[in-house]
Design an enzyme around this catalytic site. Structure first.
Site, short mmCIF file in Angstrom:
data_model
loop_
_atom_site.label_atom_id
_atom_site.label_comp_id
_atom_site.label_asym_id
_atom_site.label_seq_id
_atom_site.Cartn_x
_atom_site.Cartn_y
_atom_site.Cartn_z
N VAL A 135 11.15 -6.73 7.75
CA VAL A 135 12.50 -6.19 7.47
C VAL A 135 13.34 -5.97 8.73
O VAL A 135 14.55 -5.81 8.64
CB VAL A 135 12.47 -4.88 6.63
CG1 VAL A 135 11.86 -5.11 5.27
CG2 VAL A 135 11.79 -3.75 7.38
N ARG A 154 0.85 -1.20 0.00
CA ARG A 154 0.00 0.00 0.00
C ARG A 154 0.88 1.25 0.00
O ARG A 154 2.11 1.16 0.07
CB ARG A 154 -0.95 0.01 1.20
CG ARG A 154 -0.24 -0.02 2.56
CD ARG A 154 -1.24 -0.33 3.68
NE ARG A 154 -0.55 -0.64 4.92
CZ ARG A 154 -0.34 0.24 5.90
NH1 ARG A 154 -0.78 1.47 5.76
NH2 ARG A 154 0.29 -0.11 7.00
N ALA A 162 15.46 10.61 13.85
CA ALA A 162 16.76 9.95 14.03
C ALA A 162 16.91 8.80 13.04
O ALA A 162 17.97 8.64 12.41
CB ALA A 162 16.89 9.43 15.46
N LYS A 185 15.45 8.42 10.13
CA LYS A 185 15.53 8.87 8.73
C LYS A 185 16.83 9.65 8.46
O LYS A 185 17.34 9.64 7.33
CB LYS A 185 14.30 9.71 8.37
CG LYS A 185 12.99 8.90 8.37
CD LYS A 185 13.01 7.77 7.35
CE LYS A 185 11.66 7.10 7.18
NZ LYS A 185 11.67 6.03 6.17
N ILE A 221 3.13 13.33 2.28
CA ILE A 221 2.51 12.61 1.16
C ILE A 221 1.22 11.98 1.67
O ILE A 221 1.19 11.41 2.78
CB ILE A 221 3.45 11.50 0.63
CG1 ILE A 221 4.88 12.06 0.37
CG2 ILE A 221 2.88 10.84 -0.61
CD1 ILE A 221 5.01 13.11 -0.68
N TYR A 245 11.62 8.95 14.76
CA TYR A 245 11.50 8.91 13.29
C TYR A 245 12.58 9.79 12.63
O TYR A 245 13.22 9.36 11.67
CB TYR A 245 10.09 9.38 12.91
CG TYR A 245 9.73 9.24 11.45
CD1 TYR A 245 9.35 8.00 10.92
CD2 TYR A 245 9.73 10.34 10.61
CE1 TYR A 245 8.99 7.88 9.59
CE2 TYR A 245 9.37 10.23 9.27
CZ TYR A 245 9.00 9.00 8.76
OH TYR A 245 8.65 8.87 7.44
#
Ligand code: NDP
Length: 244
Positions: A64, A14, A157, A159, A188, A155
């Protein structure tokens, strides 16, 4: 543009991942959707890609965050389908909270998925890329990793880490013709952002609109194609000018 190439895209059932899968399929790539939970939705998408674009598409379930699962998935894909040409590390999560109230598990979950997950997949694919002396690695970072956003210490950190990882890997693999770049989207419209106060954000976006998944997919296509063969270690924002 990507005829006879095989792209592995994580978190592609998705959102942005699905849009990247469709864009690459439209341009001739065979698509491997690698996802954690939503097998039915992933299979529906794979069937659609095969029937609408005449490419091959397969689904592999893989978390992952798990090093061994990533290794096993890449081995299975290579045995079943053949060499991998493009790796898109798109799987990602948020667990937003102010740093004062953020729990250790919220911090760890985001780092494990967004940063370690990206490392796990690069590690699993890079030997093949080196052997074939070609490969395109595309990592999903975020403007949050460039400018830092309140409520997203974990988040941001993770990225920012993806950007460092992208540049280190780009330098290590460049001599073997393997490119590694990062995309840094702004806001987005996907499930990830559906509960955010978008009116607030619109005021700070120079282009005065939220991004669409297509906006990101278009850049991913460019970075996967030969049009970007001399670009590596780059971080490109897709944010309507937000983080200028
Ligand atoms: P979504 O939440 O819409 O989709 C995330 C996808 O990742 C889902 O398919 C999900 O699987 C999958 N996923 C989550 N955890 C794992 C895991 N451990 N292993 C495998 N797959 C997993 O996110 P977006 O499409 O909005 O975001 C895609 C990427 O773009 C992310 O890396 C995100 O951080 C980044 N990004 C997004 C922005 C935005 O505004 N939307 C802005 C900046 C960056 P399932 O469906 O099974 O849950």
């Amino acid at each position: 543009m990507l005829k006879d190439k095989t792209a592995v895209i994580t978190g592609a059932s998705r959102g942005i991942g699905a849009a990247i899968a469709e864009k690459m399929a439209q341009n001739g790539a065979n698509i491997v959707i690698l996802d954690i939970g939503n097998e039915d939705q992933a299979t529906l998408l794979a069937n659609k890609l095969e029937s609408e674009y005449g490419v091959k598409s397969a689904v592999y379930m893989c978390n992952v965050t798990d090093f061994e699962q990533c290794k096993a998935a890449v081995t299975a894909i290579t045995n079943d389908i053949g060499k991998i040409d493009i790796l898109v590390n798109n799987a990602g999560i948020t667990r937003d909270n102010l740093v004062l109230t953020m729990s250790e598990s919220e911090f760890d979950a985001v780092m494990d998925t967004n940063l370690k997950g990206t490392f796990n997949m690069i590690k699993a694919c890079s030997r093949g890329f080196l052997r074939q002396k070609s490969g395109k690695i595309i990592n999903l970072s975020s403007i949050s990793g460039i400018i830092g956003l309140p409520g997203q210490a974990n988040y941001s950190a993770s990225k920012a880490g993806v950007i460092g990882l992208t540049k280190a890997v780009a330098k290590e693999l460049a001599g073997k013709n393997v490119c590694c770049n990062a995309i840094a989207p702004g806001f987005i419209q996907t499930d990830m952002t559906k509960n955010l106060p978008t009116d607030e954000y619109l005021k700070s976006i120079p282009m005065k609109r939220l991004g669409q998944t297509q906006d990101v997919a278009n850049l991913a296509l460019f970075l996967a194609s030969e049009l970007s063969d001399y670009i590596t270690g780059e971080v490109i924002r897709v944010d309507g000018g937000l983080a200028m």
